[in-house]
Design an enzyme around this catalytic site. Structure first.
Site, PDB file in Angstrom:
ATOM      1  N   ASP A 119      19.254   2.234 -44.674  1.00 52.80           N
ATOM      2  CA  ASP A 119      19.107   1.080 -45.563  1.00 52.80           C
ATOM      3  C   ASP A 119      20.424   0.308 -45.696  1.00 52.80           C
ATOM      4  O   ASP A 119      21.503   0.908 -45.630  1.00 52.80           O
ATOM      5  CB  ASP A 119      18.631   1.575 -46.937  1.00 52.80           C
ATOM      6  CG  ASP A 119      18.046   0.460 -47.780  1.00 52.80           C
ATOM      7  OD1 ASP A 119      17.749  -0.624 -47.237  1.00 52.80           O
ATOM      8  OD2 ASP A 119      17.879   0.673 -48.998  1.00 52.80           O
ATOM      9  N   HIS A 131      20.462  -6.347 -38.879  1.00 51.58           N
ATOM     10  CA  HIS A 131      19.528  -5.470 -38.163  1.00 51.58           C
ATOM     11  C   HIS A 131      20.057  -5.149 -36.758  1.00 51.58           C
ATOM     12  O   HIS A 131      19.889  -4.044 -36.260  1.00 51.58           O
ATOM     13  CB  HIS A 131      18.142  -6.106 -38.084  1.00 51.58           C
ATOM     14  CG  HIS A 131      17.474  -6.256 -39.426  1.00 51.58           C
ATOM     15  ND1 HIS A 131      17.467  -5.246 -40.359  1.00 51.58           N
ATOM     16  CD2 HIS A 131      16.799  -7.294 -39.995  1.00 51.58           C
ATOM     17  CE1 HIS A 131      16.815  -5.660 -41.447  1.00 51.58           C
ATOM     18  NE2 HIS A 131      16.400  -6.892 -41.248  1.00 51.58           N
ATOM     19  N   LEU A 153      17.464  17.271 -28.265  1.00 53.18           N
ATOM     20  CA  LEU A 153      17.290  16.672 -29.591  1.00 53.18           C
ATOM     21  C   LEU A 153      15.945  15.961 -29.627  1.00 53.18           C
ATOM     22  O   LEU A 153      15.597  15.235 -28.699  1.00 53.18           O
ATOM     23  CB  LEU A 153      18.407  15.645 -29.842  1.00 53.18           C
ATOM     24  CG  LEU A 153      18.270  14.787 -31.102  1.00 53.18           C
ATOM     25  CD1 LEU A 153      18.618  15.592 -32.350  1.00 53.18           C
ATOM     26  CD2 LEU A 153      19.175  13.547 -31.028  1.00 53.18           C
TER      27      LEU A 153
END
Ligand code: IPE
Ligand code: IPE
Ligand code: MG
Length: 237
Positions: free
Chosen positions: A15, A32, A126
């Site tokens: 965020d 962004h 991962l």
């Protein structure tokens, strides 16, 4: 000194992109864009630090309510990211998985997602799980609906539905619950992320905005996790 405890599964609410841009007098999309770069960094850090599952909240079911321009910018970035990063992720042994309501995503993005999942399926270094068009309540309702339907057709006995059965009907069916949830930007709320899965997750809230989240911040969150005592409702000591 004993070895630090590395969380097996780290979930992050990324965020603060908008505020990062605003502080620089830039349009939100610039935040962004920088946020997408921070994602690449976070994936590398997670792998290097020995985290096995990394779940990133990229776009919530509520984010569809943002202005059409911003949604379109975000989808554009996502498209670009999927096209340009998957080969590299694959090369690094990362398995990519997407959770969320795909029906609401543009068809070409769904295709890219399916391709990425297929290409990286066998990787084991991962697991990178990206939550897109994801809502925790949505996910729980969908599981309840599937179980109700199975009960209606007689495939399952309602009395036999337990937590394990329920969890198997979630989008995270074969993924362990997060050990650590990190949220950046100073907000201290869960915003409909992994509601079921975070029952006993440790929460770490950082004041840094997502585009500024780097290796140092990742390590700081892990260090804080290492100082926590997990009890799961039991008496300790
Ligand atoms: C997080 O940054 C990215 C998404 C939710 C898509 P925000 O866009 O929420 O940034 P702020 O919270 O307005 O600063
Ligand atoms: C949560 O952030 C969703 C993502 C980070 C993708 P928001 O910015 O949408 O959450 P609120 O509105 O502050 O609760
Ligand atoms: Mg926000």
């Amino acid at each position: 000194m004993s070895q630090p405890t590395i969380p097996r599964h780290v979930a992050i609410i990324m965020d603060g992109n908008g505020r990062w841009a605003k502080a620089r007098g830039l349009p939100r999309v610039a935040g962004h864009r920088r946020g997408a770069e921070a994602v690449r960094n976070a994936v590398e850090s997670a792998a290097a630090l020995g985290v096995r599952y990394l779940t990133l909240f990229g776009f919530s079911s509520e984010n569809w309510r943002r202005p059409a321009d911003e949604v379109s910018d975000l989808m554009g970035l996502l498209r670009h990211y999927l096209r340009s990063e998957i080969a590299e992720m694959h090369g690094k042994g990362v398995r990519v998985r997407i959770i969320g309501d795909r029906a609401r995503l543009p068809a070409d993005i769904v295709k890219l997602i399916e391709g990425a999942e297929e290409t990286t399926r066998a990787n084991t270094r991962l697991d990178l799980i990206v939550a897109l068009s994801y809502g925790g309540r949505d996910e729980i309702v969908a599981a309840a609906r599937a179980l109700a339907e199975a009960a209606r057709t007689g495939a399952i006995d309602p009395a036999a539905i337990d937590e394990e059965t329920f969890a198997r009907h979630l989008l995270t069916a074969d993924i362990p619950d997060p050990d650590l949830l990190v949220r950046t930007s100073g907000e201290k709320r869960i915003s409909n992320f992994l509601l079921w899965q975070c029952a006993y997750t440790e929460f770490v809230f950082l004041d840094v905005l997502w585009p500024d989240f780097g290796r140092r911040e990742f390590e700081a969150a892990l260090a804080e996790f290492g100082r926590r005592e997990r009890r799961y409702g039991a008496v300790v000591g």
